[in-house]
Design a protein around this motif. Structure first.
Motif: not given
Lengths: 252, 262
Positions: A4-10, A100-107, B111-113
């Protein structure tokens, strides 16, 4: 959790690139509240009696709320664009964290709004905003602004998910921008006629504005802070639930 | 590593059994059966509104079927969705390319995902393979339709998914861009990737596919190789030839109908 952390980060890095490459989203966000602030401080402010408090200090809390209300229009727009193209579907068919997708937008929304808020506060300091607030009071201001931004971000998420067009995705922010005008943000509510005063006193903006103003002025905060926090948490919870339902409906 | 129950035989890459899907009252899929062999290119041919995209969305775990079951790469799409996602990729009907990022960045993002090491190298290799190396550093919003679609497909290949879904990969492209995409799909066959592609163009199915399924009014009306459809099943051959204009007629009727109703 690690995933979750790494996907949200990307995904967060991706959206921050959007903002860095179209800085107008931050400048526009900050420009309107700054224009309103200048208008009120230099044009209308002289006619308003705020006692010994400089008008810019009196009015800054309302300006900060307007900044967030205009900033989240871009949150809704970014989300809408991902949902209407194929980008959301591509991510959903990949083995990435489901949230992760939604949290990336929120962040991204929170970071972009914080940058705009810093610009607005910086200019307010230049034109005479002064506060003797202690570190503890500043922390309280930051906490309330972050909670308010998070709550309105979820409102924007719902708008972005439910909208059928970009205009629809951003239109919801206009009434939110307008709300501080019918509150204690620019003039004391006591000067307003009956029904307007009643609305102004009980709508969420007034309790938040009063809390922020007392924190800046070093005066006692009173029960307003609990009303303010209650409103923010209630908006946050209700709109996060609606957002969840909308996402669920898409994948039914 | 392979356990006997996951690979008992050369298992089909995609199996759909009696899939139905309704949106409220509207029944879109009325019992679809489909089997796609590993390493083959299978075309799902049908007019607008035939249910192609709905079937693709079910097989790629985006939506759940109302009835029936399906498995992709040996995993059940409902019960093992995350395992299915590890084995597939989707190039949807709408572009999934991020216009603000460059071609290189778009590929690195995927690739990262997928948690692969050396994302930059993976991106460079794919740009080379799809003749996009010169445009690597440009924002994809400036790409031509064909270039964007090729990048879209290249993004789908990161992590070597066993099964690739292409939903109307050439719709809206000009003829030369269409040929570029056809080349890209043909490359997939050479690498042994299973491809399920949807199309409303007869020549596209004819040119690319090992086998063709004709989806019409929510069910598969006919299935086979082009040769089988033409020769092995004489009654079907007549039906197929008759369907050629029928599908086109429906497509034209739908689009003309929309125009005239303005």
């Amino acid at each position: 959790m690690k995933r979750f952390l790494s996907d949200t980060g990307v995904l967060f890095t991706r959206l921050m690139r959007h903002i860095v490459r179209s800085p107008d989203t931050i400048i526009t966000t900050a420009a309107m509240p700054i224009a309103i602030m200048l208008l009120f401080v230099y044009v209308f402010g002289g006619a308003t009696n705020t006692g010994s408090v400089p008008y810019v200090t009196y009015t800054l809390p309302g300006i900060l709320l307007i900044t967030v209300a205009s900033g989240i229009a871009y949150t809704a727009m970014r989300l809408f664009e991902d949902m209407s193209g194929g980008i959301f579907e591509r991510f959903q068919t990949m083995p990435i964290s489901r949230t992760a997708f939604m949290w990336s937008h929120v962040l991204t929304s929170i970071v972009a709004n914080v940058v705009s808020l810093i610009l607005v506060i910086g200019l307010a300091l230049v034109i005479g905003f002064r506060t003797g607030a202690s570190a503890g009071r500043w922390l309280a201001v930051i906490g309330i602004m972050l909670l308010f931004t998070l709550a309105l971000t979820w409102v924007a998420v719902v708008a972005g998910l439910a909208a059928k067009s970009v205009d629809g995705a951003t239109a919801f922010s206009y009434p939110l921008i307008f709300l501080p005008f019918i509150s204690s943000a620019f003039v004391p509510t006591a000067t307003m006629p009956g029904p307007v005063r009643w609305f102004a006193q009980y709508q969420p903006v007034t309790s938040i504005v009063n809390t922020l103003r007392n924190l800046f002025l070093g005066t006692p905060v009173s029960g307003d802070i609990w009303t303010a926090l209650g409103w923010c948490v209630a908006i946050l919870v209700v709109f996060a639930i609606i957002a969840r339902l909308l996402i669920h409906r898409r994948t039914a | 590593m392979s356990s006997p129950e996951t690979t008992p035989r050369k298992q089909a890459a995609i199996i759909a059994t009696s899939i139905t899907k309704s949106f409220g009252e509207h029944l879109v899929l009325r019992g679809v059966d489909l089997e796609v062999a590993p390493g083959s290119i299978h075309a799902l041919l049908g007019a607008n509104g035939a249910g192609k995209t709905t079937l693709i969305k079910i097989l790629t775990t985006l939506i759940k079927p109302t009835g029936g079951s399906a498995s992709v790469a040996g995993y059940d799409v409902a019960a093992q969705a995350q395992r299915v996602r590890e084995s597939i990729s989707l190039t949807g009907q709408f572009s999934a390319v991020d216009g603000i990022l460059t071609g290189q960045e778009n590929l690195e993002l995927i690739a990262r995902l997928r948690h692969l090491s050396h994302p930059q190298q993976i991106a460079r290799d794919l740009l080379e393979r799809f003749s996009l190396a010169d445009a690597a550093g440009r924002r994809t919003a400036q790409y031509s339709g064909g270039m964007a679609r090729r990048l879209d497909i290249a993004m789908s290949l990161i992590g070597n998914p066993k099964v690739v879904f292409l939903d109307e990969p050439t719709t809206g492209l000009d003829p030369s861009a269409r040929l570029e995409v056809w080349d890209a799909v043909t490359q997939l066959r050479e690498r042994g990737t299973t491809v399920l592609l949807t199309t409303q163009y007869l020549d596209e199915a004819e040119k690319l596919a090992d086998r063709i399924s004709i989806l019409h009014e929510g069910t598969i009306q006919a299935e086979g190789t082009l040769g089988e459809l033409e020769h092995l099943l004489p009654p079907k051959k007549v039906e197929y030839v008759e369907k050629k204009p029928t599908l086109e007629d429906i497509f034209l009727a739908l689009t003309e109908g929309k125009k005239s109703s303005k």
